[in-house]
Scaffold this active site. Structure first.
Site, PDB file in Angstrom:
ATOM      1  N   SER A 162       0.846  -1.191   0.000  1.00  0.00           N
ATOM      2  CA  SER A 162       0.000   0.000   0.000  1.00  0.00           C
ATOM      3  C   SER A 162       0.885   1.245   0.000  1.00  0.00           C
ATOM      4  CB  SER A 162      -0.953  -0.042   1.199  1.00  0.00           C
ATOM      5  OG  SER A 162      -1.992   0.893   1.048  1.00  0.00           O
TER       6      SER A 162
ATOM      7  N   HIS B  37      -7.768  -5.370  -0.940  1.00  0.00           N
ATOM      8  CA  HIS B  37      -6.542  -4.662  -0.602  1.00  0.00           C
ATOM      9  C   HIS B  37      -5.750  -5.404   0.477  1.00  0.00           C
ATOM     10  CE1 HIS B  37      -3.924  -1.207  -0.622  1.00  0.00           C
ATOM     11  NE2 HIS B  37      -4.036  -1.075   0.689  1.00  0.00           N
TER      12      HIS B  37
END
Length: 717
Positions: A568, A686
């Site tokens: 991320s 994610h």
């Protein structure tokens, strides 16, 4: 034939060729056409030859991604280390364990439990501390193909109902359901879609809750979702379409709404956060009157988190206190001149506050190690909780109506132990924790030949950067150890020395695991965070590079045997570090990253991150972003380190386009001898997949890639 159509034909032949028995690991990755896309932005040329890869819904992009994934998995499967890592990870992961958070409501405990041989944790309710436990929610029964999973649960105040969020493929998008704890059945009418941001706040009577909801409108672009959120009240049994809207929407996708309900149910506190980790305004609404929301603190530019307990508000804030403090506010006299400091700023970082029956649970960081204190609200008397001196708190879970807190504590070398901390007796000097749950092999972990130590690297501006290092006790500093350096450095998120199965397994194999607590995080408070955001983002990369050089100069490793890992915002970190100093690293694993920093606000939840990174539409901020944007820094002919890019096909937070474009550019440009791979996890968001099997496979690929790239003959002979 159009260039893109010609590519589609080539790619289809590539995929079909894979069915004829040839080895995709030897063919090389499929090529990606380059297009002459050039924009003049604020007077500078910006080249974007792989913009066509932004369109994940197009057939030619899907074909290219599938071919890349086939190639990547074939290369990864050829590693001699993959099977060993997979087997060891299964032994470490596929076993019985309680997974936090643990909620106590009344006499009931709610938690998830991992079971050996099951792909997803099962949610349980336990009747009393030593009582019977029974299954509350089994995610395996939610869908035949395993695509549905439970992201979080929210028990009601009386413990008789549970609101729980269900998502498909572990995406952020979710639907709320409500289950009756006694019967185990869901309420038919209490199904709330658009619950991506929902964190239900139950009313004292447990018959309604307040939450952040989104309109059920698929035409809203993901980047604009936050601006359509509103705070609503749902009454059990009432159609969600009739839920009362109490605040919002703001119309601003760069804000985020979060409600907190005072424990007596009278006041609703609404937080309007400016960005995912930026300043927050707080509004208060007296639900017994018709005055509407009133500002409590607006425009301070500070981190603010407010909650109501008994007849007061409490404000956790960085205003005037970058290491944070806690203020008490009288709702009848909320003027600033009447605010009272309950917990002053100290040398330690006040990292969080929780409540239990007239007591505050204060979580601190002292040189990044966790400290916990129980403090009585009425007279300020306090007791430190007797926890180990080095390690991390993964969670503090309690409720204002109960007389105990549950705390998960771990270290890089030790799996989490969940402690139960009752209200201390007045005569005690410390609060004595009791073990609520511990792994069966805890004693063996404690006697394992691993050492965790904390060192400090010096950044170019003189700042001391904490680096935690895990390795075998018999390590010889010969400068040849395969080493993984992990970092994040953003959004005020602290990287603490908590348990990681990857770190433990890597160190057991004789490697070195290191993780750096970089500026941009919250390890030393809000000043530390702000020193690594917006125009100062390069500071984070400098800190990380300094940590890498520290490991080399300290005799742990060499550049050829140093790998870096981040996901991320941490994916941005390793992308920036490896394009700025490619000679310093032997391998990179980059997970679900941001890498195109010029177009990032247009996709995923990018608008929420502008306060952290800056806005490309502003000339000065654009210049900073372009200078470090990893996608734009790639240069042909440079010997870049080996790269494993780990993406997820249903990531609705950071769009996978970043991974696709970066890999295409790196495969075109790199003169390095190592592979550049794009591995895409199916049915994953994610945070990856919520399947234990998929996680083990992914982590086995990660570790075997690193070891193959850094020390291919490690452990042989």
């Amino acid at each position: 034939m159009h260039a893109r159509m010609a590519w589609l034909v080539v790619a289809l032949l590539f995929v079909v060729g894979g069915c004829r028995g040839d080895d995709p690991s030897r063919r090389g990755p499929p090529p990606a056409p380059r297009e002459d896309v050039v924009e003049i932005i604020h007077g500078r040329e910006v080249h974007d030859p792989y913009r066509w890869l932004e369109h994940g819904e197009r057939a030619e992009v899907d074909t290219w991604v599938r071919a890349q994934d086939e190639h990547a998995r074939a290369v990864l499967a050829s590693s001699a280390h993959q099977r060993g890592f997979r087997n060891d990870l299964r032994k470490m992961w596929d076993r019985e364990a309680i997974v936090g958070p643990v909620h106590k409501r009344g006499d009931r405990y709610f938690y998830a439990r991992r079971h050996k041989g099951r792909d997803k944790p099962v949610y349980y309710v336990r009747e009393g501390l030593h009582g019977r436990e029974r299954v509350l929610i089994n995610p395996a029964r939610l869908s035949k193909d395993g695509s549905l999973g439970v992201r979080r649960i929210h028990p009601s105040r009386d413990g008789r109902s549970v609101a729980y969020a269900v998502s498909r493929n572990n995406a952020d998008a979710a639907t709320l359901y409500v289950r009756d704890v006694d019967t185990g059945k869901d309420h038919r009418n209490d199904v709330i879609r658009g619950a991506r941001f929902a964190d239900p706040q139950w009313a004292p009577d447990s018959r309604s809750f307040y939450y952040t909801g989104l309109p059920d409108d698929p035409t809203i672009p993901p980047a604009k979702l936050a601006g359509h959120a509103s705070v609503r009240r749902h009454v059990l049994g009432q159609p969600p379409a009739d839920d009362e809207v109490l605040f919002g929407p703001t119309g601003d996708a760069r804000t985020y709404l979060s409600p907190q309900l005072a424990t007596d149910g009278r006041y609703l506190l609404v937080h309007v956060a400016h960005g995912a980790a930026g300043a927050a305004d707080v509004y208060v609404q007296d639900l017994e009157r018709d005055g509407g929301p009133q500002p409590l603190t607006v425009g301070s530019g500070a981190i603010n988190v407010a909650f109501g307990y008994r007849d007061h508000f409490y404000l956790f804030t960085s205003e005037g206190a970058p290491r944070h403090r806690l203020l008490e506010i009288d709702p009848e006299h909320p003027e600033r001149s009447n605010w009272r400091e309950v917990v002053p700023q100290r040398d330690q970082i006040l990292d969080g506050v929780a409540l239990m029956n007239g007591h505050l649970i204060l979580s601190y960081l002292e040189d990044v190690n966790a400290r916990v204190v129980v403090q009585r609200i009425d007279d300020g008397r306090s007791w430190p909780v007797d926890l180990p001196l080095t390690g991390a708190v993964a969670g503090v879970w309690t409720d204002p109506s109960v007389s105990e807190a549950l705390i998960a504590f771990s270290s890089l070398a030790q799996e989490p132990v969940i402690y139960r901390v009752p209200i201390p007796a007045d005569a005690r000097a410390t609060a004595a924790p009791e073990v609520f749950w511990a792994p069966e092999d805890l004693a063996a972990q404690g006697s394992a030949p691993l050492v965790m130590r904390q060192t400090f690297a010096r950044s170019p501006d003189g700042a001391e950067i904490p680096v935690f290092v895990l390795h075998r006790r018999d390590l010889v500093l010969d400068g040849r150890r395969p080493t993984i350096l992990y970092g994040y450095g953003g959004f005020g998120i602290s990287v603490t020395p908590g348990y990681s199965p990857l770190a433990q397994l890597w160190a057991q194999r004789g490697g070195v695991w290191a993780q750096a607590s970089l500026r941009g995080g919250g390890e030393y408070g809000e000043d530390w965070h702000r020193a690594g955001m917006r125009a100062d983002k390069q500071t984070v990369f400098d800190d990380f590079i300094a940590a890498a050089e520290h490991l080399v100069s300290g005799g742990y490793t060499s550049p050829a045997q140093l790998g870096i890992l981040g996901g991320s915002n941490g994916g941005l970190l390793v992308g920036a570090a490896s394009t700025q100093r490619p000679e310093l690293f032997g391998a990179v694993v980059c997970q679900v990253p941001l890498l195109d920093m010029i177009r990032y606000p247009k996709f995923g939840l990018g608008e929420l991150w502008v306060d952290e990174y800056g806005a490309p539409e502003h000339p000065d901020e654009f210049a900073v972003l372009l200078d470090y944007s990893p996608y734009h820094r790639i240069r042909a002919g440079v010997r870049y380190p080996s790269l494993l890019m780990m993406s997820a096909d249903t990531d609705d937070r950071v769009d996978p386009l970043h991974a696709r474009k970066y890999v295409a550019a790196m495969q075109h440009a790199s003169a390095g001898s190592g592979p550049v791979l794009l591995r895409t996890e199916a049915q994953a968001g994610h945070g990856g997949a919520d399947s234990v099997t998929q996680r083990i496979e992914a982590y086995a690929d990660l570790l075997s890639f690193m070891l193959t790239a850094l020390a291919p003959d490690w452990g042989r002979g």
